[in-house]
Design a protein around this motif. Structure first.
Motif, short mmCIF file in Angstrom:
data_model
loop_
_atom_site.label_atom_id
_atom_site.label_comp_id
_atom_site.label_asym_id
_atom_site.label_seq_id
_atom_site.Cartn_x
_atom_site.Cartn_y
_atom_site.Cartn_z
N SER A 4 0.86 -1.19 0.01
CA SER A 4 -0.03 0.03 0.19
C SER A 4 1.09 1.30 0.11
CB SER A 4 -0.88 -0.21 1.24
OG SER A 4 -0.26 0.22 2.51
N LYS A 5 0.13 2.35 -0.41
CA LYS A 5 0.95 3.41 -0.27
C LYS A 5 1.56 3.91 1.03
CE LYS A 5 -1.02 5.84 -4.30
NZ LYS A 5 -1.96 6.81 -4.87
N LYS A 6 0.76 3.62 2.11
CA LYS A 6 1.25 3.80 3.51
C LYS A 6 2.23 3.08 3.82
CE LYS A 6 -0.39 3.37 8.25
NZ LYS A 6 -0.90 2.37 9.18
N ASP A 7 2.21 1.70 3.63
CA ASP A 7 3.19 0.99 3.76
C ASP A 7 4.53 1.42 3.09
OD1 ASP A 7 1.65 -0.57 5.75
OD2 ASP A 7 1.43 -2.26 4.34
N TRP A 8 4.44 1.65 1.75
CA TRP A 8 5.64 1.93 1.07
C TRP A 8 6.23 3.16 1.64
CZ3 TRP A 8 9.61 0.83 -1.29
CH2 TRP A 8 10.13 1.42 -2.31
N LYS A 9 5.48 4.30 1.84
CA LYS A 9 6.03 5.35 2.78
C LYS A 9 6.68 5.10 3.78
CE LYS A 9 4.53 10.16 4.03
NZ LYS A 9 3.52 10.78 4.45
N LEU A 10 6.18 4.26 4.84
CA LEU A 10 6.66 4.01 6.04
C LEU A 10 7.90 3.39 5.88
CD1 LEU A 10 3.60 2.68 8.22
CD2 LEU A 10 5.51 4.65 9.11
N PHE A 11 8.22 2.44 4.79
CA PHE A 11 9.27 1.80 4.90
C PHE A 11 10.40 2.67 4.35
CE2 PHE A 11 12.17 -0.63 1.87
CZ PHE A 11 12.62 -1.82 2.70
N ARG A 12 10.09 3.64 3.66
CA ARG A 12 11.10 4.58 3.00
C ARG A 12 11.62 5.44 4.28
NH1 ARG A 12 8.66 7.61 -1.56
NH2 ARG A 12 6.90 6.99 -0.46
N GLU A 13 10.64 5.71 5.08
CA GLU A 13 10.88 6.75 6.21
C GLU A 13 11.93 5.82 7.07
OE1 GLU A 13 7.35 7.82 7.79
OE2 GLU A 13 6.77 9.15 6.10
N LYS A 14 11.45 4.55 7.48
CA LYS A 14 12.26 3.65 8.55
C LYS A 14 13.42 3.00 7.99
CE LYS A 14 7.97 2.78 11.10
NZ LYS A 14 8.30 3.04 12.39
N ILE A 15 13.59 2.85 6.91
CA ILE A 15 14.65 1.92 6.46
C ILE A 15 16.05 2.58 6.76
CG2 ILE A 15 14.87 2.82 4.06
CD1 ILE A 15 15.74 -0.79 5.37
N GLY A 16 16.19 4.06 6.78
CA GLY A 16 17.49 4.40 6.96
C GLY A 16 17.91 4.41 8.48
N SER A 17 17.03 4.49 9.48
CA SER A 17 17.17 4.43 10.98
C SER A 17 17.48 2.86 11.28
CB SER A 17 15.98 5.19 11.74
OG SER A 17 14.83 4.29 11.37
N TRP A 18 16.85 1.92 10.45
CA TRP A 18 16.92 0.68 10.91
C TRP A 18 18.50 0.30 10.51
CZ3 TRP A 18 11.83 -1.49 8.08
CH2 TRP A 18 10.85 -1.27 9.04
N GLN A 19 18.81 0.63 9.34
CA GLN A 19 19.97 0.33 8.76
C GLN A 19 21.30 1.07 9.84
OE1 GLN A 19 19.69 1.56 4.75
NE2 GLN A 19 19.93 -0.42 4.10
N GLU A 20 20.92 2.46 10.14
CA GLU A 20 21.69 2.89 11.01
C GLU A 20 21.98 2.20 12.49
OE1 GLU A 20 24.74 5.62 11.95
OE2 GLU A 20 23.57 5.64 10.07
N SER A 21 20.96 1.84 12.89
CA SER A 21 20.89 1.21 14.23
C SER A 21 21.62 -0.29 14.22
CB SER A 21 19.32 0.74 14.85
OG SER A 21 18.86 1.90 15.16
N TYR A 22 21.47 -0.98 12.93
CA TYR A 22 22.01 -2.25 12.69
C TYR A 22 23.53 -1.94 12.62
CZ TYR A 22 23.17 -6.88 10.24
OH TYR A 22 24.01 -7.96 10.13
#
Length: 105
Positions: A4-22
């Motif tokens: 969904s558009k909502k999920d796609w937008k959330l994914f793009r918003e969160k992926i950077g912080s997920w990667q930074e934490s990892y």
């Protein structure tokens, strides 16, 4: 499954912080390893090998494409970058689709 558009937008918003934490987690592991009692040459070559492996993981680098989002999320879970709890803001449909796939694919 088309996200969904909502999920796609959330994914793009969160992926950077997920990667930074990892990557922060990886750096802490590297520091602990470098502080071990092994000879310097062993630490150097083992660390070089580990970094070479780690930099290929989705927690470090990921080509973000909408059509791959579901499988990318599964890979992120498999590599302990995220957990199902990190998907709490996503739609029920996406979370259910993630649960349908056996982990470690």
């Amino acid at each position: 499954m088309e996200p969904s558009k909502k999920d796609w937008k959330l994914f793009r918003e969160k992926i950077g912080s997920w990667q930074e934490s990892y990557m922060e987690k990886l750096v802490k592991e590297y520091i602990a390893f470098l502080n071990s009692d092994l000879p310097a040459s062993s630490k150097f070559w083992e660390l070089e090998k580990k970094i070479k492996q780690d930099k290929k993981k989705p927690g470090v680098i990921l080509e973000v494409r909408k059509c791959d989002m579901l499988f990318d999320i599964i890979r992120l879970i498999n590599d302990d970058v995220i957990t199902m709890d990190d998907l709490s803001d996503f739609t029920d449909e996406l979370r259910e689709n993630v649960k349908r796939y056996p982990f470690h694919i």
